[in-house]
Design a protein around this motif. Sequence first.
Motif, PDB file in Angstrom:
ATOM      1  N   VAL A 273       0.836  -1.203   0.000  1.00 13.93           N
ATOM      2  CA  VAL A 273       0.000   0.000   0.000  1.00 13.93           C
ATOM      3  C   VAL A 273       0.869   1.250   0.000  1.00 13.93           C
ATOM      4  O   VAL A 273       0.589   2.231  -0.711  1.00 13.93           O
ATOM      5  CB  VAL A 273      -0.940   0.002   1.230  1.00 13.93           C
ATOM      6  CG1 VAL A 273      -1.718   1.314   1.309  1.00 13.93           C
ATOM      7  CG2 VAL A 273      -1.899  -1.176   1.160  1.00 13.93           C
ATOM      8  N   PHE A 274       1.938   1.208   0.780  1.00 16.37           N
ATOM      9  CA  PHE A 274       2.851   2.345   0.878  1.00 16.37           C
ATOM     10  C   PHE A 274       3.494   2.649  -0.476  1.00 16.37           C
ATOM     11  O   PHE A 274       3.551   3.805  -0.914  1.00 16.37           O
ATOM     12  CB  PHE A 274       3.933   2.040   1.917  1.00 16.37           C
ATOM     13  CG  PHE A 274       4.912   3.161   2.122  1.00 16.37           C
ATOM     14  CD1 PHE A 274       4.589   4.251   2.917  1.00 16.37           C
ATOM     15  CD2 PHE A 274       6.168   3.127   1.517  1.00 16.37           C
ATOM     16  CE1 PHE A 274       5.500   5.294   3.107  1.00 16.37           C
ATOM     17  CE2 PHE A 274       7.075   4.154   1.698  1.00 16.37           C
ATOM     18  CZ  PHE A 274       6.742   5.241   2.499  1.00 16.37           C
ATOM     19  N   LEU A 275       3.963   1.613  -1.159  1.00 12.81           N
ATOM     20  CA  LEU A 275       4.597   1.801  -2.465  1.00 12.81           C
ATOM     21  C   LEU A 275       3.561   2.200  -3.520  1.00 12.81           C
ATOM     22  O   LEU A 275       3.891   2.920  -4.472  1.00 12.81           O
ATOM     23  CB  LEU A 275       5.335   0.530  -2.893  1.00 12.81           C
ATOM     24  CG  LEU A 275       6.584   0.193  -2.069  1.00 12.81           C
ATOM     25  CD1 LEU A 275       7.175  -1.145  -2.512  1.00 12.81           C
ATOM     26  CD2 LEU A 275       7.639   1.293  -2.202  1.00 12.81           C
ATOM     27  N   ALA A 276       2.327   1.756  -3.356  1.00  9.82           N
ATOM     28  CA  ALA A 276       1.259   2.191  -4.263  1.00  9.82           C
ATOM     29  C   ALA A 276       1.048   3.700  -4.125  1.00  9.82           C
ATOM     30  O   ALA A 276       0.838   4.410  -5.119  1.00  9.82           O
ATOM     31  CB  ALA A 276      -0.037   1.443  -3.965  1.00  9.82           C
ATOM     32  N   PHE A 277       1.085   4.185  -2.880  1.00  8.68           N
ATOM     33  CA  PHE A 277       0.976   5.621  -2.639  1.00  8.68           C
ATOM     34  C   PHE A 277       2.144   6.362  -3.291  1.00  8.68           C
ATOM     35  O   PHE A 277       1.960   7.438  -3.877  1.00  8.68           O
ATOM     36  CB  PHE A 277       0.965   5.893  -1.135  1.00  8.68           C
ATOM     37  CG  PHE A 277       1.063   7.358  -0.785  1.00  8.68           C
ATOM     38  CD1 PHE A 277      -0.040   8.190  -0.895  1.00  8.68           C
ATOM     39  CD2 PHE A 277       2.271   7.893  -0.366  1.00  8.68           C
ATOM     40  CE1 PHE A 277       0.055   9.543  -0.581  1.00  8.68           C
ATOM     41  CE2 PHE A 277       2.377   9.243  -0.049  1.00  8.68           C
ATOM     42  CZ  PHE A 277       1.265  10.066  -0.159  1.00  8.68           C
ATOM     43  N   TYR A 278       3.338   5.770  -3.244  1.00  6.70           N
ATOM     44  CA  TYR A 278       4.508   6.391  -3.864  1.00  6.70           C
ATOM     45  C   TYR A 278       4.371   6.437  -5.384  1.00  6.70           C
ATOM     46  O   TYR A 278       4.849   7.374  -6.030  1.00  6.70           O
ATOM     47  CB  TYR A 278       5.790   5.636  -3.455  1.00  6.70           C
ATOM     48  CG  TYR A 278       6.498   6.287  -2.294  1.00  6.70           C
ATOM     49  CD1 TYR A 278       5.799   6.667  -1.155  1.00  6.70           C
ATOM     50  CD2 TYR A 278       7.874   6.529  -2.323  1.00  6.70           C
ATOM     51  CE1 TYR A 278       6.447   7.268  -0.086  1.00  6.70           C
ATOM     52  CE2 TYR A 278       8.521   7.140  -1.262  1.00  6.70           C
ATOM     53  CZ  TYR A 278       7.802   7.508  -0.141  1.00  6.70           C
ATOM     54  OH  TYR A 278       8.434   8.125   0.910  1.00  6.70           O
ATOM     55  N   MET A 279       3.724   5.432  -5.946  1.00  9.67           N
ATOM     56  CA  MET A 279       3.500   5.453  -7.397  1.00  9.67           C
ATOM     57  C   MET A 279       2.591   6.619  -7.785  1.00  9.67           C
ATOM     58  O   MET A 279       2.828   7.298  -8.778  1.00  9.67           O
ATOM     59  CB  MET A 279       2.898   4.126  -7.861  1.00  9.67           C
ATOM     60  CG  MET A 279       3.891   2.974  -7.912  1.00  9.67           C
ATOM     61  SD  MET A 279       3.215   1.493  -8.712  1.00  9.67           S
ATOM     62  CE  MET A 279       2.307   0.781  -7.344  1.00  9.67           C
ATOM     63  N   VAL A 280       1.560   6.840  -6.979  1.00 13.12           N
ATOM     64  CA  VAL A 280       0.651   7.963  -7.235  1.00 13.12           C
ATOM     65  C   VAL A 280       1.385   9.289  -7.063  1.00 13.12           C
ATOM     66  O   VAL A 280       1.264  10.204  -7.885  1.00 13.12           O
ATOM     67  CB  VAL A 280      -0.574   7.904  -6.286  1.00 13.12           C
ATOM     68  CG1 VAL A 280      -1.440   9.135  -6.475  1.00 13.12           C
ATOM     69  CG2 VAL A 280      -1.381   6.649  -6.548  1.00 13.12           C
ATOM     70  N   ALA A 281       2.174   9.393  -5.976  1.00 12.74           N
ATOM     71  CA  ALA A 281       2.930  10.622  -5.709  1.00 12.74           C
ATOM     72  C   ALA A 281       3.905  10.920  -6.839  1.00 12.74           C
ATOM     73  O   ALA A 281       4.038  12.066  -7.286  1.00 12.74           O
ATOM     74  CB  ALA A 281       3.684  10.489  -4.389  1.00 12.74           C
ATOM     75  N   GLY A 282       4.585   9.890  -7.330  1.00  6.89           N
ATOM     76  CA  GLY A 282       5.537  10.084  -8.418  1.00  6.89           C
ATOM     77  C   GLY A 282       4.871  10.488  -9.715  1.00  6.89           C
ATOM     78  O   GLY A 282       5.384  11.314 -10.466  1.00  6.89           O
ATOM     79  N   ARG A 283       3.690   9.924  -9.963  1.00  2.00           N
ATOM     80  CA  ARG A 283       2.970  10.247 -11.203  1.00  2.00           C
ATOM     81  C   ARG A 283       2.429  11.674 -11.179  1.00  2.00           C
ATOM     82  O   ARG A 283       2.392  12.351 -12.207  1.00  2.00           O
ATOM     83  CB  ARG A 283       1.821   9.256 -11.391  1.00  2.00           C
ATOM     84  CG  ARG A 283       1.072   9.391 -12.699  1.00  2.00           C
ATOM     85  CD  ARG A 283       1.900   8.994 -13.895  1.00  2.00           C
ATOM     86  NE  ARG A 283       2.749  10.035 -14.399  1.00  2.00           N
ATOM     87  CZ  ARG A 283       3.610   9.890 -15.388  1.00  2.00           C
ATOM     88  NH1 ARG A 283       3.758   8.733 -15.994  1.00  2.00           N
ATOM     89  NH2 ARG A 283       4.340  10.906 -15.785  1.00  2.00           N
ATOM     90  N   LEU A 284       2.037  12.146  -9.998  1.00  2.00           N
ATOM     91  CA  LEU A 284       1.520  13.506  -9.856  1.00  2.00           C
ATOM     92  C   LEU A 284       2.639  14.523  -9.640  1.00  2.00           C
ATOM     93  O   LEU A 284       2.371  15.707  -9.478  1.00  2.00           O
ATOM     94  CB  LEU A 284       0.538  13.579  -8.684  1.00  2.00           C
ATOM     95  CG  LEU A 284      -0.769  12.795  -8.855  1.00  2.00           C
ATOM     96  CD1 LEU A 284      -1.610  12.890  -7.593  1.00  2.00           C
ATOM     97  CD2 LEU A 284      -1.550  13.319 -10.050  1.00  2.00           C
TER      98      LEU A 284
END
Length: 300
Positions: A273-284
């Motif tokens: 879940v944490f890395l999924a959040f990082y994927m969103v943060a990186g994309r935005l």
Amino acid sequence: LWVIYVGISLAETIALRLAGMPLYDSMCHTFGTMATGGFSTKNASIGFYTSPVIHLIITVFMISAGANFSLYYFLLKKNFAQFLQDTEMRTYLLVIGVSSLIFTALLYNQEYYTSVFESTVSAAFNVVSIMTTTGYATADTDTWPMLTRVWLLILMFIGGCGGSTGGGIKVVRYVILFKYAYAQIITSYAPQRKSIVKLSGNPVSQPVIDRTLSFFFLYLIIYGIGVLVIAWYGYDWPTTISSVAACLNNIGPGFSSVGATGNYAFMAPFPKVFLAFYMVAGRLELFALMIYFAPDFWKK
């Protein structure tokens, strides 16, 4: 923009089909290339296809997807000077070219590739795949020399050009930072000289430089926090540092357990879940998401 995007996509699909890839796979790999998403219909990714022609075609189109799409508009308008004089594009191609040549030299031996052509194709493909944050693979890079793996980790943080589908920090920001750092060096011994940071011949305003510096600093801080969180779960060093880098930069594969032949299935629920959040943060690109963590944002 739509015409350019669809036109390049059609060109890649047709090229892959002519190279022997089935139509369905050609379309899926085109979507994965142009969006720099890297999802493949095969578990072995592009390595499933042994044809060097297919590897070269996807390499070319990954480079295209990692470039600034506004430059293609200038090409359609026959404004070749704008394309050729773009500092970011030249830097982007230079990094890819130099990295590919060095990788070719390191991989051309009895242990890896006995043919210069095979070494070049594999080196170029995987360098471009990581730098553009596509994430396709044709080889298990975990078996490559340590220098190449560290180099690939650095390329993860460079990413594609501004205005591309690629992730990462973006080449244009590095150009601005290096030019600004050089200007500060000049100012340190010659304060009477006024050094102006320029990009493609145009001066860069101080607010843009400040925002770039802030973004770079914030990016490194968030990456460091991510590494500490994942390290809490006791994964090995390559898995820890590369998983955060791969997710924050929207690449996918990292090294060791999350390498080109692995995946993230083994991780505990919270790291996923944490890395999924990082994927969103990186994309935005961080700012759009980080404002929600600023106390001042919630004040009336």
